[in-house]
Design a protein around this motif. Structure first.
Motif, PDB file in Angstrom:
ATOM      1  N   MET A   1     -42.883   8.295  41.719  1.00 52.77           N
ATOM      2  CA  MET A   1     -44.064   7.718  41.037  1.00 52.77           C
ATOM      3  C   MET A   1     -44.881   8.247  40.973  1.00 52.77           C
ATOM      4  O   MET A   1     -46.055   8.884  40.436  1.00 52.77           O
ATOM      5  CB  MET A   1     -43.887   5.959  41.649  1.00 52.77           C
ATOM      6  N   ALA A   2     -45.076   8.782  42.041  1.00 56.20           N
ATOM      7  CA  ALA A   2     -46.469   9.751  42.433  1.00 56.20           C
ATOM      8  C   ALA A   2     -46.075  11.058  42.015  1.00 56.20           C
ATOM      9  O   ALA A   2     -47.187  11.521  41.253  1.00 56.20           O
ATOM     10  CB  ALA A   2     -46.383  10.351  43.778  1.00 56.20           C
ATOM     11  N   PHE A   3     -45.184  11.515  41.349  1.00 53.11           N
ATOM     12  CA  PHE A   3     -44.764  12.767  40.776  1.00 53.11           C
ATOM     13  C   PHE A   3     -44.961  11.951  39.071  1.00 53.11           C
ATOM     14  O   PHE A   3     -45.373  13.045  38.616  1.00 53.11           O
ATOM     15  CB  PHE A   3     -43.542  13.067  41.147  1.00 53.11           C
ATOM     16  N   ILE A   4     -44.904  11.238  38.578  1.00 54.58           N
ATOM     17  CA  ILE A   4     -44.868  10.974  37.670  1.00 54.58           C
ATOM     18  C   ILE A   4     -46.517  10.519  37.519  1.00 54.58           C
ATOM     19  O   ILE A   4     -46.898  11.490  36.494  1.00 54.58           O
ATOM     20  CB  ILE A   4     -43.785   9.893  36.930  1.00 54.58           C
ATOM     21  N   LYS A   5     -46.791  10.486  38.059  1.00 50.24           N
ATOM     22  CA  LYS A   5     -48.309  10.123  38.097  1.00 50.24           C
ATOM     23  C   LYS A   5     -49.485  11.923  37.888  1.00 50.24           C
ATOM     24  O   LYS A   5     -50.048  11.734  36.891  1.00 50.24           O
ATOM     25  CB  LYS A   5     -49.496   9.276  39.192  1.00 50.24           C
ATOM     26  N   LEU A   6     -48.655  12.068  39.010  1.00 54.41           N
ATOM     27  CA  LEU A   6     -49.130  13.774  38.993  1.00 54.41           C
ATOM     28  C   LEU A   6     -49.053  14.489  37.443  1.00 54.41           C
ATOM     29  O   LEU A   6     -49.888  14.664  37.224  1.00 54.41           O
ATOM     30  CB  LEU A   6     -48.435  14.417  40.236  1.00 54.41           C
ATOM     31  N   ILE A   7     -47.345  14.404  36.978  1.00 55.79           N
ATOM     32  CA  ILE A   7     -47.091  15.350  35.526  1.00 55.79           C
ATOM     33  C   ILE A   7     -48.285  14.300  34.574  1.00 55.79           C
ATOM     34  O   ILE A   7     -48.479  15.242  33.524  1.00 55.79           O
ATOM     35  CB  ILE A   7     -45.725  14.702  35.551  1.00 55.79           C
ATOM     36  N   PHE A   8     -48.535  13.109  34.835  1.00 54.69           N
ATOM     37  CA  PHE A   8     -49.521  12.570  33.764  1.00 54.69           C
ATOM     38  C   PHE A   8     -50.526  12.909  33.918  1.00 54.69           C
ATOM     39  O   PHE A   8     -51.597  13.320  33.119  1.00 54.69           O
ATOM     40  CB  PHE A   8     -49.497  11.166  33.729  1.00 54.69           C
ATOM     41  N   SER A   9     -51.168  13.019  34.948  1.00 59.34           N
ATOM     42  CA  SER A   9     -52.710  13.432  34.994  1.00 59.34           C
ATOM     43  C   SER A   9     -52.514  14.727  34.906  1.00 59.34           C
ATOM     44  O   SER A   9     -53.934  15.170  34.528  1.00 59.34           O
ATOM     45  CB  SER A   9     -52.748  13.106  37.225  1.00 59.34           C
ATOM     46  N   ILE A  10     -51.703  15.691  35.155  1.00 56.30           N
ATOM     47  CA  ILE A  10     -51.731  17.512  34.448  1.00 56.30           C
ATOM     48  C   ILE A  10     -51.837  17.639  33.363  1.00 56.30           C
ATOM     49  O   ILE A  10     -53.034  17.659  32.952  1.00 56.30           O
ATOM     50  CB  ILE A  10     -50.692  18.109  35.180  1.00 56.30           C
ATOM     51  N   LEU A  11     -51.258  16.125  32.237  1.00 53.43           N
ATOM     52  CA  LEU A  11     -50.824  16.479  31.371  1.00 53.43           C
ATOM     53  C   LEU A  11     -52.402  15.893  30.274  1.00 53.43           C
ATOM     54  O   LEU A  11     -52.940  16.575  28.994  1.00 53.43           O
ATOM     55  CB  LEU A  11     -50.021  15.947  30.883  1.00 53.43           C
ATOM     56  N   SER A  12     -52.408  14.804  31.320  1.00 50.76           N
ATOM     57  CA  SER A  12     -53.918  14.596  30.630  1.00 50.76           C
ATOM     58  C   SER A  12     -54.950  15.443  30.415  1.00 50.76           C
ATOM     59  O   SER A  12     -55.872  15.422  29.209  1.00 50.76           O
ATOM     60  CB  SER A  12     -54.364  13.657  31.351  1.00 50.76           C
ATOM     61  N   LEU A  13     -55.887  15.500  31.526  1.00 52.56           N
ATOM     62  CA  LEU A  13     -56.098  16.929  32.055  1.00 52.56           C
ATOM     63  C   LEU A  13     -55.865  18.345  30.626  1.00 52.56           C
ATOM     64  O   LEU A  13     -56.971  19.053  30.064  1.00 52.56           O
ATOM     65  CB  LEU A  13     -56.219  17.388  33.133  1.00 52.56           C
ATOM     66  N   ALA A  14     -54.758  18.891  30.179  1.00 56.18           N
ATOM     67  CA  ALA A  14     -54.395  19.420  29.646  1.00 56.18           C
ATOM     68  C   ALA A  14     -55.000  19.504  28.187  1.00 56.18           C
ATOM     69  O   ALA A  14     -55.229  20.184  27.359  1.00 56.18           O
ATOM     70  CB  ALA A  14     -52.787  19.802  29.884  1.00 56.18           C
ATOM     71  N   ILE A  15     -54.727  17.751  27.954  1.00 57.57           N
ATOM     72  CA  ILE A  15     -55.196  17.437  26.577  1.00 57.57           C
ATOM     73  C   ILE A  15     -56.333  17.489  26.439  1.00 57.57           C
ATOM     74  O   ILE A  15     -57.074  17.811  25.252  1.00 57.57           O
ATOM     75  CB  ILE A  15     -54.645  16.075  26.400  1.00 57.57           C
ATOM     76  N   MET A  19     -58.316  19.539  24.313  1.00 56.18           N
ATOM     77  CA  MET A  19     -59.992  18.810  23.088  1.00 56.18           C
ATOM     78  C   MET A  19     -61.336  19.893  22.858  1.00 56.18           C
ATOM     79  O   MET A  19     -62.018  20.041  22.532  1.00 56.18           O
ATOM     80  CB  MET A  19     -60.061  17.283  23.458  1.00 56.18           C
ATOM     81  N   ILE A  20     -61.573  20.278  24.406  1.00 52.79           N
ATOM     82  CA  ILE A  20     -62.457  20.612  24.536  1.00 52.79           C
ATOM     83  C   ILE A  20     -62.378  22.262  24.095  1.00 52.79           C
ATOM     84  O   ILE A  20     -63.675  22.402  23.463  1.00 52.79           O
ATOM     85  CB  ILE A  20     -63.446  20.162  25.837  1.00 52.79           C
ATOM     86  N   ILE A  21     -61.741  22.225  23.942  1.00 56.82           N
ATOM     87  CA  ILE A  21     -61.818  24.186  23.813  1.00 56.82           C
ATOM     88  C   ILE A  21     -61.762  23.987  22.367  1.00 56.82           C
ATOM     89  O   ILE A  21     -62.565  24.748  21.544  1.00 56.82           O
ATOM     90  CB  ILE A  21     -60.869  24.726  24.533  1.00 56.82           C
ATOM     91  N   SER A  22     -61.019  23.374  21.641  1.00 52.53           N
ATOM     92  CA  SER A  22     -60.732  23.063  20.112  1.00 52.53           C
ATOM     93  C   SER A  22     -62.311  22.363  19.683  1.00 52.53           C
ATOM     94  O   SER A  22     -62.353  23.440  18.899  1.00 52.53           O
ATOM     95  CB  SER A  22     -59.514  22.086  19.196  1.00 52.53           C
ATOM     96  N   PHE A  23     -62.886  21.815  19.608  1.00 50.69           N
ATOM     97  CA  PHE A  23     -64.527  21.601  19.626  1.00 50.69           C
ATOM     98  C   PHE A  23     -64.902  22.729  19.437  1.00 50.69           C
ATOM     99  O   PHE A  23     -65.819  23.031  19.059  1.00 50.69           O
ATOM    100  CB  PHE A  23     -65.254  20.357  20.529  1.00 50.69           C
ATOM    101  N   ILE A  24     -65.025  23.607  20.875  1.00 50.98           N
ATOM    102  CA  ILE A  24     -66.198  25.093  20.827  1.00 50.98           C
ATOM    103  C   ILE A  24     -65.113  25.983  20.133  1.00 50.98           C
ATOM    104  O   ILE A  24     -66.394  26.331  19.369  1.00 50.98           O
ATOM    105  CB  ILE A  24     -66.009  25.205  22.754  1.00 50.98           C
ATOM    106  N   MET A  25     -64.577  25.961  19.416  1.00 50.56           N
ATOM    107  CA  MET A  25     -64.016  26.474  18.385  1.00 50.56           C
ATOM    108  C   MET A  25     -64.563  26.205  17.375  1.00 50.56           C
ATOM    109  O   MET A  25     -64.311  27.044  16.467  1.00 50.56           O
ATOM    110  CB  MET A  25     -62.138  26.974  18.652  1.00 50.56           C
ATOM    111  N   ILE A  26     -64.295  24.818  17.023  1.00 51.82           N
ATOM    112  CA  ILE A  26     -65.126  24.364  16.084  1.00 51.82           C
ATOM    113  C   ILE A  26     -65.738  24.831  15.411  1.00 51.82           C
ATOM    114  O   ILE A  26     -66.486  25.203  14.169  1.00 51.82           O
ATOM    115  CB  ILE A  26     -64.632  22.838  15.346  1.00 51.82           C
ATOM    116  N   MET A  27     -66.975  24.394  16.710  1.00 43.87           N
ATOM    117  CA  MET A  27     -68.294  25.052  16.478  1.00 43.87           C
ATOM    118  C   MET A  27     -68.646  26.780  16.268  1.00 43.87           C
ATOM    119  O   MET A  27     -69.283  27.472  15.455  1.00 43.87           O
ATOM    120  CB  MET A  27     -69.031  24.878  17.724  1.00 43.87           C
ATOM    121  N   LYS A  28     -67.970  27.683  16.894  1.00 47.58           N
ATOM    122  CA  LYS A  28     -68.164  28.531  16.506  1.00 47.58           C
ATOM    123  C   LYS A  28     -67.532  29.262  15.266  1.00 47.58           C
ATOM    124  O   LYS A  28     -67.826  29.743  14.713  1.00 47.58           O
ATOM    125  CB  LYS A  28     -66.895  29.516  17.578  1.00 47.58           C
ATOM    126  N   PHE A  29     -66.193  29.094  14.804  1.00 48.94           N
ATOM    127  CA  PHE A  29     -66.009  29.665  13.258  1.00 48.94           C
ATOM    128  C   PHE A  29     -66.492  28.681  12.140  1.00 48.94           C
ATOM    129  O   PHE A  29     -66.739  28.932  10.980  1.00 48.94           O
ATOM    130  CB  PHE A  29     -64.721  28.195  13.225  1.00 48.94           C
TER     131      PHE A  29
END
Length: 186
Positions: A1-15, A19-29
């Motif tokens: 269960m802890a492994f699934i939470k860790l994967i879920f946390s990593i995926l959430s952080l990656a998303i 989102m932040i990087i894409s917003f910065i790129m939108i501003m740049k472009f």
């Protein structure tokens, strides 16, 4: 269960990072697009020095409308107009909801939808080759050039087109990642 939470946390952080990087790129472009539009306006002013500021604005509206009506298929035209109107309504709705209801999730959901509609509008625009072919045909059919069409140098047009497509892609990435963050966060 802890492994699934860790994967879920990593995926959430990656998303979230996506989102932040894409917003910065939108501003740049967006900034790059404004600079390119400014250079394009300068080029047109040099090409047609007799036109006043109002004439130039009128010319731009007429050219945009002409291209939307005659270059796009019926389906693309309706899709683009729906996306444009929908994004405008979405922005107004976001403002009203944020001002009166303070419902952050609904505002973010509408923001996601609005960016998705903006990306649809941008990504369904005709290709650079289609545009150039269309305007070259126009200039051949209308040698008097009533719309005062002037094709930009190819290098400049390619740069503007590439920037436009990147802006559309990053808008879509931002919209999807914002939606996922909202979905996962609730």
């Amino acid at each position: 269960m802890a492994f699934i939470k860790l994967i879920f946390s990593i995926l959430s952080l990656a998303i979230l990072i996506t989102m932040i990087i894409s917003f910065i790129m939108i501003m740049k472009f967006t900034i790059v697009q404004h600079r390119l539009n400014f250079r394009k306006k300068q080029y047109i002013k040099e090409k047609f020095p007799e036109l006043t500021k109002k004439d130039l604005q009128y010319r731009q509206i007429k050219i945009g409308n002409y291209q939307q009506l005659y270059l796009n298929s019926d389906f693309k035209y309706k899709l683009q107009m729906t996306a444009l109107v929908g994004s405008f309504i979405g922005m107004i709705a976001i403002f009203i909801i944020a001002l009166f209801t303070k419902d952050g999730n609904l505002s973010l959901l509408l923001l996601s939808l609005t960016f998705c509609l903006i990306s649809i509008f941008i990504l369904t625009q005709p290709s650079l080759e289609e545009r150039n072919r269309f305007w070259n045909d126009y200039l051949e059919e209308h040698p008097d050039n009533p719309l005062k069409v002037s094709l930009m140098p190819l290098e400049f047009a390619e740069k503007a087109y590439d920037n436009e497509k990147k802006l559309g892609i990053y808008s879509l990435v931002f919209a999807v990642s914002l939606f996922i963050v909202l979905f996962v966060g609730n």
